[in-house]
Design a protein around this motif. Structure first.
Motif, PDB file in Angstrom:
ATOM      1  N   HIS A   5      22.466  25.924  12.002  1.00  0.00           N
ATOM      2  CA  HIS A   5      23.191  24.654  12.367  1.00  0.00           C
ATOM      3  C   HIS A   5      23.480  24.384  13.731  1.00  0.00           C
ATOM      4  O   HIS A   5      23.199  25.598  14.512  1.00  0.00           O
ATOM      5  N   CYS A   6      24.124  23.130  14.259  1.00  0.00           N
ATOM      6  CA  CYS A   6      24.171  23.078  15.920  1.00  0.00           C
ATOM      7  C   CYS A   6      25.345  24.292  15.991  1.00  0.00           C
ATOM      8  O   CYS A   6      26.111  24.644  15.353  1.00  0.00           O
ATOM      9  N   PRO A   7      24.323  24.682  17.704  1.00  0.00           N
ATOM     10  CA  PRO A   7      25.221  26.176  18.262  1.00  0.00           C
ATOM     11  C   PRO A   7      27.085  25.372  18.847  1.00  0.00           C
ATOM     12  O   PRO A   7      27.604  25.507  19.062  1.00  0.00           O
ATOM     13  N   HIS A   8      26.370  23.832  19.071  1.00  0.00           N
ATOM     14  CA  HIS A   8      27.489  23.133  19.601  1.00  0.00           C
ATOM     15  C   HIS A   8      28.813  22.608  18.569  1.00  0.00           C
ATOM     16  O   HIS A   8      30.001  22.595  19.052  1.00  0.00           O
ATOM     17  N   CYS A   9      28.142  21.967  17.584  1.00  0.00           N
ATOM     18  CA  CYS A   9      29.147  20.871  16.792  1.00  0.00           C
ATOM     19  C   CYS A   9      28.900  21.919  15.329  1.00  0.00           C
ATOM     20  O   CYS A   9      30.365  21.199  14.637  1.00  0.00           O
ATOM     21  N   GLY A  10      28.115  22.378  15.156  1.00  0.00           N
ATOM     22  CA  GLY A  10      27.918  22.946  13.681  1.00  0.00           C
ATOM     23  C   GLY A  10      27.146  22.422  12.626  1.00  0.00           C
ATOM     24  O   GLY A  10      27.515  22.991  11.671  1.00  0.00           O
ATOM     25  N   TYR A  26      16.332  19.353  15.482  1.00  0.00           N
ATOM     26  CA  TYR A  26      17.482  17.881  15.519  1.00  0.00           C
ATOM     27  C   TYR A  26      18.998  17.761  15.458  1.00  0.00           C
ATOM     28  O   TYR A  26      19.288  18.223  13.957  1.00  0.00           O
ATOM     29  N   CYS A  27      20.220  17.402  16.301  1.00  0.00           N
ATOM     30  CA  CYS A  27      21.551  17.442  15.743  1.00  0.00           C
ATOM     31  C   CYS A  27      21.447  16.243  15.843  1.00  0.00           C
ATOM     32  O   CYS A  27      21.607  15.703  16.949  1.00  0.00           O
ATOM     33  N   SER A  28      21.443  15.941  15.000  1.00  0.00           N
ATOM     34  CA  SER A  28      21.827  13.700  14.929  1.00  0.00           C
ATOM     35  C   SER A  28      23.804  13.727  14.964  1.00  0.00           C
ATOM     36  O   SER A  28      23.393  13.018  16.012  1.00  0.00           O
ATOM     37  N   VAL A  29      24.477  14.491  15.536  1.00  0.00           N
ATOM     38  CA  VAL A  29      25.260  13.903  15.928  1.00  0.00           C
ATOM     39  C   VAL A  29      25.778  14.011  17.591  1.00  0.00           C
ATOM     40  O   VAL A  29      26.412  12.973  17.980  1.00  0.00           O
ATOM     41  N   CYS A  30      25.200  15.675  18.360  1.00  0.00           N
ATOM     42  CA  CYS A  30      25.061  15.736  19.249  1.00  0.00           C
ATOM     43  C   CYS A  30      23.749  14.812  19.800  1.00  0.00           C
ATOM     44  O   CYS A  30      23.739  14.432  21.217  1.00  0.00           O
ATOM     45  N   ASP A  31      22.977  14.270  19.348  1.00  0.00           N
ATOM     46  CA  ASP A  31      21.591  13.220  19.510  1.00  0.00           C
ATOM     47  C   ASP A  31      20.868  14.681  20.429  1.00  0.00           C
ATOM     48  O   ASP A  31      20.764  14.035  21.407  1.00  0.00           O
TER      49      ASP A  31
HETATM   50 ZN    ZN Z   1      25.708  19.266  17.640  1.00  0.00          ZN
END
Ligand code: ZN
Length: 163
Positions: A5-10, A26-31
């Motif tokens: 999971h993304c460590p920034h937004c989960g 890749y995190c598509s939310v944080c891009d």
């Molecule tokens: Zn993220």
């Protein structure tokens, strides 16, 4: 550390092709890509003026094999600071000079181990509660006390081959 999971937004990471890097989580939310990072540790040959190295034994690691002073790098520390701190904490040695030797990747525990030699004046070794035995051993004899094929053994051999 392997990220799922993304460590920034989960959000859940998905593999994405990023130029030269190839497929990267890749995190598509944080891009943004999230690169897996190994745990950074130091492994240190603490050597005195008589050419002896400090070996320690920790029964939670092994009842018979000796190891070198080692520890995880804390956020905010340089690798040299970690190596010096661990020498102080584990065996009560204040090293006066430190030199980087080589880094090693330990796949089993996903650790990037940064190998150092730290020079110190010979003093009695005082053990922390994590250490069950500690002694100064002549460098030439230390190879017989470390586990064959271990990263500690590789570091010792790399150090001996350049000195
Ligand atoms: Zn993220």
């Amino acid at each position: 550390m392997k990220f799922i999971h993304c460590p920034h937004c989960g959000d859940k990471l998905v593999p994405k092709n990023i130029g030269d890097e190839g497929l990267v989580p890749y995190c598509s939310v944080c891009d943004r890509p999230v690169f897996n990072i190994p745990y950074a540790c130091t492994l240190t040959l603490v050597v005195n003026e008589l050419g002896e190295v400090a070996l320690i034994r920790q029964s939670y690691v092994s009842q018979t094999n000796y190891v070198l002073v080692a520890g995880y790098i804390k956020s905010g520390e340089s690798a040299e600071e970690t190596a010096l701190r661990e020498a102080q904490e584990e065996i009560g040695v204040s090293a006066h000079t430190i030199r980087f030797i080589k880094s090693y990747y330990y796949e089993k525990r996903d650790m990037l181990m940064l190998g150092f030699v730290a020079f110190a004046d010979k003093c009695p070794l005082s053990m922390s509660v994590e250490v069950d035995a500690a002694e100064w051993v002549p460098l030439a004899e230390a190879t017989g006390r470390l586990k064959e094929g271990s990263i500690a053994m590789q570091l010792l051999q790399d150090y001996l081959s350049t000195n």
